[in-house]
Scaffold this motif. Structure first.
Motif, mmCIF file in Angstrom:
data_model
loop_
_atom_site.group_PDB
_atom_site.id
_atom_site.type_symbol
_atom_site.label_atom_id
_atom_site.label_comp_id
_atom_site.label_asym_id
_atom_site.label_seq_id
_atom_site.Cartn_x
_atom_site.Cartn_y
_atom_site.Cartn_z
ATOM 1 N N MET A 230 -19.572 10.445 30.678
ATOM 2 C CA MET A 230 -18.671 9.779 29.742
ATOM 3 C C MET A 230 -17.248 10.309 29.909
ATOM 4 S SD MET A 230 -18.634 9.704 25.597
ATOM 5 C CE MET A 230 -20.273 9.030 25.319
ATOM 6 N N ASP B 3 -15.735 9.006 33.198
ATOM 7 C CA ASP B 3 -15.461 7.559 33.150
ATOM 8 C C ASP B 3 -14.253 7.243 32.259
ATOM 9 O OD1 ASP B 3 -17.555 7.157 34.811
ATOM 10 O OD2 ASP B 3 -18.937 6.385 33.282
ATOM 11 N N VAL B 4 -14.223 7.851 31.078
ATOM 12 C CA VAL B 4 -13.132 7.560 30.144
ATOM 13 C C VAL B 4 -11.807 8.088 30.699
ATOM 14 C CG1 VAL B 4 -12.178 8.092 27.858
ATOM 15 C CG2 VAL B 4 -14.573 7.382 28.081
ATOM 16 N N ASN C 231 -10.699 5.853 33.569
ATOM 17 C CA ASN C 231 -10.289 4.538 33.061
ATOM 18 C C ASN C 231 -8.941 4.611 32.348
ATOM 19 O OD1 ASN C 231 -10.507 2.466 30.475
ATOM 20 N ND2 ASN C 231 -11.310 1.585 32.359
ATOM 21 N N LEU D 191 -9.280 13.604 15.074
ATOM 22 C CA LEU D 191 -8.815 12.293 14.598
ATOM 23 C C LEU D 191 -7.911 12.421 13.370
ATOM 24 C CD1 LEU D 191 -10.862 11.253 16.699
ATOM 25 C CD2 LEU D 191 -11.503 9.484 15.084
ATOM 26 N N ASN D 192 -8.252 13.350 12.475
ATOM 27 C CA ASN D 192 -7.407 13.541 11.290
ATOM 28 C C ASN D 192 -6.067 14.179 11.634
ATOM 29 O OD1 ASN D 192 -8.793 12.514 9.106
ATOM 30 N ND2 ASN D 192 -10.068 14.341 8.918
ATOM 31 N N ALA E 268 -3.125 5.302 17.033
ATOM 32 C CA ALA E 268 -4.548 5.049 17.262
ATOM 33 C C ALA E 268 -5.201 6.311 17.812
ATOM 34 C CB ALA E 268 -4.739 3.893 18.240
ATOM 35 N N VAL E 269 -6.286 6.736 17.156
ATOM 36 C CA VAL E 269 -7.003 7.924 17.609
ATOM 37 C C VAL E 269 -8.447 7.543 17.902
ATOM 38 C CG1 VAL E 269 -5.545 9.702 16.571
ATOM 39 C CG2 VAL E 269 -7.267 8.577 15.158
ATOM 40 N N TYR E 270 -8.989 8.033 19.020
ATOM 41 C CA TYR E 270 -10.296 7.604 19.506
ATOM 42 C C TYR E 270 -11.274 8.766 19.597
ATOM 43 C CZ TYR E 270 -7.971 3.352 21.285
ATOM 44 O OH TYR E 270 -7.270 2.174 21.410
ATOM 45 N N HIS E 271 -12.524 8.464 19.290
ATOM 46 C CA HIS E 271 -13.607 9.386 19.593
ATOM 47 C C HIS E 271 -14.497 8.699 20.623
ATOM 48 C CE1 HIS E 271 -17.505 11.592 18.107
ATOM 49 N NE2 HIS E 271 -17.066 12.065 19.256
ATOM 50 N N ASN E 272 -14.589 9.304 21.792
ATOM 51 C CA ASN E 272 -15.443 8.793 22.871
ATOM 52 C C ASN E 272 -15.121 7.364 23.329
ATOM 53 O OD1 ASN E 272 -16.776 11.239 22.918
ATOM 54 N ND2 ASN E 272 -18.565 10.539 21.769
ATOM 55 N N ALA E 273 -13.838 7.092 23.543
ATOM 56 C CA ALA E 273 -13.470 5.803 24.144
ATOM 57 C C ALA E 273 -12.117 5.936 24.831
ATOM 58 C CB ALA E 273 -13.432 4.703 23.091
ATOM 59 N N SER E 274 -11.838 4.993 25.706
ATOM 60 C CA SER E 274 -10.588 5.002 26.468
ATOM 61 C C SER E 274 -9.413 4.572 25.593
ATOM 62 C CB SER E 274 -10.735 4.036 27.653
ATOM 63 O OG SER E 274 -9.493 3.820 28.280
ATOM 64 N N ARG F 162 -7.075 2.866 26.507
ATOM 65 C CA ARG F 162 -6.627 1.560 26.976
ATOM 66 C C ARG F 162 -6.911 0.417 25.997
ATOM 67 N NH1 ARG F 162 -4.324 -0.943 28.958
ATOM 68 N NH2 ARG F 162 -5.337 -2.146 30.602
ATOM 69 N N PHE F 163 -7.710 0.687 24.950
ATOM 70 C CA PHE F 163 -8.027 -0.396 24.003
ATOM 71 C C PHE F 163 -6.935 -0.663 22.962
ATOM 72 C CE2 PHE F 163 -12.324 0.809 25.489
ATOM 73 C CZ PHE F 163 -12.772 -0.436 25.893
#
Lengths: 415, 415
Positions: A239, A242-243, A246, A354-355, A361-367, A369-370
């Motif tokens: 993961m 990949d992230v 990406n 995240l806090n 925009a803050v991400y947990h386990n994602a790219s 790029r969204f």
């Protein structure tokens, strides 16, 4: 009266008429613009040819010439975008809040147009149609100030818009294009508080910084993205790899692409070499701190400047950190409050990241790029706001609206 | 490092801690401040005495001295306002939007603090406690810049806040007061984009205009109110008279009071003389146009300047119009987009007026005096915004918040 003031005033007056048009009338006008755009393809292309010719003669770079360049496909794409816009829900008129008072007053907070939007942008002539149609959909008038390098194209496009609007119920004065694209007109626009309700810059870092520094008209800041992925100690190898890849290489030139990868030292001990190899296999140039340079080959020295640089290309900086807290501090210090991601199996670390990370925009386990209006399902995107007032993150049509209190009484007075 | 930068930085760092405090911790801190305020009454009053003494010696006007003046009642009122604030709902953390994507991404748009709020204000030392406590309730740090005329009072109040915060879970660095109240520090504050997320001026027209003109930090514009009541042809006599009088004389010094009365010519023919007499009986000085001066006695000549003047006292200008449209045009030309009212029995005219008048609050058959955060039921008021971005009209706690996208995935990458 100067061109800027005259067109500002005309737009302001048109904006007073636009508050009384219906959704159907706005959509009809948009349809007329799309049709006219397709019908006038040849005129637009020959105007565009002049801009390209002028650009070549004046040594404008191929990259910028490509942004100026229009062709049948690009014009078709503009027309299609308008047709999608027609189908989007009209946010104007929506009741946001409803308050009933004991004294019988009924208070409705409703969504209304902002009024007049100033748009200052660079090369791309498609911004002309984009800005005008998004403004009209939300009942706003617009004053457009494009660059001299796309002058003929912009003029041809606005002519198309005016032809279409004259057949519609909307005043054609709703869309104003400044012909004089000198620095002086830009400066006048920055101070046109009397007629402009907001100024939106679209373009490179330098344009945005100039507007932020010089404008007294309220600005929506968009664009700059020094984004990060932080790979925490517990991140899964697949993961994380990949992230991180990406987020860097899927489209390196855009704002939601990462520029720095932060890696927990314990994770780096296990997977660092392999990860660096993956990036190098994809021809990504790497600037790293001492620990990375000790463990891996062909790593350039990362300087203080690298942590603050938006490379916008196949280059990345990498830094080892010992704790989530250190990653957060690095991001809050060097980031541009755009998009930030943590890869971890530890939910507590994720919540802390995240806090505490200050970003749109803050991400947990994602790219990262969204971060995009279309990806979020808004159907349109004015830009991605990196400021905190009015709108933050991907902006859909609502970002071009304001609110207004409508209050109904029967003679109430205050005691 | 200058005082402004050092305190801006300290506030920024405190703001990073404030995103992680709970509602209970914030309310506990507010309670401690209220208690400390009551316990330190004597210290505050003797500091205030120094300001009053200095003011008298330096020829500050009695009106301004009254604004600077504190007494036991005023300190009790400050403490009571804090107790009311404690009971208000905390807007932070609220989910504004929730999006579930087909790829499994969960997107939550949540309300978060803005970060660091700069507050620049005049005489009144109660703004110090007001601004600090509203900021803390919404998880924001604050940099306060009061006036030199209330320097000792402000310093004593901030000392109280710091003593209370040191007993709480909130960093006491969350509240910063600038000691240097020179013009130079104000200018530095206007450009402190690195540390301030928003700047809110509270005070007179001149202060607000200076901030609007010079600040590159995003500003929330508040205050100026050139408001109108328009009495339409079909208005009931009693209602029109009561609302017009209330909107002018119930509290003449505030922003939601009217400055100009617009009257339909046909209504004026019937009731004009009587209405003018009512105003004159209440000692209101009247500037009027030709028609009013012809019909009534003791009317001063209204000039172009009168239509643009916020008298803030027992003075009003009156103008005859022939149509609703003329009233709307007058208001959109001279108004400050604050509060505007139409008195009419004609619903179509009311709709036309409410839609077309460009103002934060528009009324049908009610006094403009209701434009107020407490009247709207917000329980707190930061001010009344007359701008169109971020917040418009009476601002409650939400106006001190921003939003942030929290996105949860399981390794999603973009194709």
């Amino acid at each position: 009266m100067s061109e800027v003031r005259a067109k500002g005033l005309a737009a302001k007056q048109a904006s007073y008429a636009l508050v009384n048009v219906t959704t159907a009338e706005k959509n009809q006008a948009l349809k007329l613009i799309a049709d006219e755009l397709k019908a006038s393809q040849q005129e637009i292309l020959s105007a565009n040819e002049k801009d390209l010719q002028f650009g070549k003669e004046n040594g404008i770079s191929p990259a910028i010439l490509d942004r100026i360049m229009l062709n049948e496909d690009r014009i078709q794409a503009m027309a299609q975008a308008i047709e999608l816009l027609i189908n989007l829900k009209d946010p104007i008129g929506e009741t946001i809040e409803e308050i009933e008072k004991e004294n019988g007053l009924h208070i409705y907070k409703k969504r209304v147009p902002v009024g007049v939007i100033g748009m200052i942008y660079e090369a791309r002539p498609n911004v002309t149609i984009d800005a005008a149609t998004l403004a009209l959909k939300t009942g706003n008038a617009v004053v457009l100030r494009g660059s001299s390098s796309a002058k003929h194209s912009n003029t041809a496009i606005v002519k198309v818009i005016h032809t279409a609007l004259k057949k519609s119920r909307l005043p054609h004065e709703s869309v104003q294009l400044l012909e004089d694209t000198s620095r002086e007109t830009a400066k006048e626009l920055f101070r046109l508080n009397e007629y402009l309700d907001v100024l939106i810059p679209r373009g490179g870092k330098q344009l945005i910084e100039t507007v932020m520094r010089e404008s007294t008209v309220p600005v929506i800041e968009t664009g700059a993205g020094n984004c990060h992925v932080f790979i925490d100690e517990s991140a899964e190898w697949e993961m994380a790899k990949d992230v991180a890849l990406n987020a860097k290489i899927q489209r390196p030139s855009v704002c939601n692409t990462i520029e720095t990868l932060l890696i927990h030292e314990k994770w780096f001990e296990k997977y660092g070499k392999e990860l660096v190899q993956e990036f190098q296999d994809k021809n990504v140039e790497i600037y790293g701190d001492e620990m990375i340079r000790k463990k891996c080959h062909n790593i350039l020295v990362a300087t203080e400047e690298d942590w603050a640089t938006e490379y916008l290309g196949l280059t990345i900086s990498m830094k080892i950190v010992s704790t989530v807290q250190e990653a957060i501090q690095h991001i809050n210090h060097y980031g541009t409050q755009h998009s930030e991601s943590i890869i971890t199996r530890n939910d507590q670390h994720a919540a802390q990241f995240l806090n505490s990370v200050d970003a749109a925009a803050v991400y947990h386990n994602a790219s990262t790029r969204f971060t995009d209006g279309f990806e979020f399902g808004y159907g349109a995107e004015i830009g991605i706001s990196t400021q905190k007032l009015h709108a933050r993150g991907p902006m859909g049509l609502e970002a071009l609206t304001s609110s207004k209190f409508f209050i109904y009484g029967s003679g109430q007075i205050r005691n």
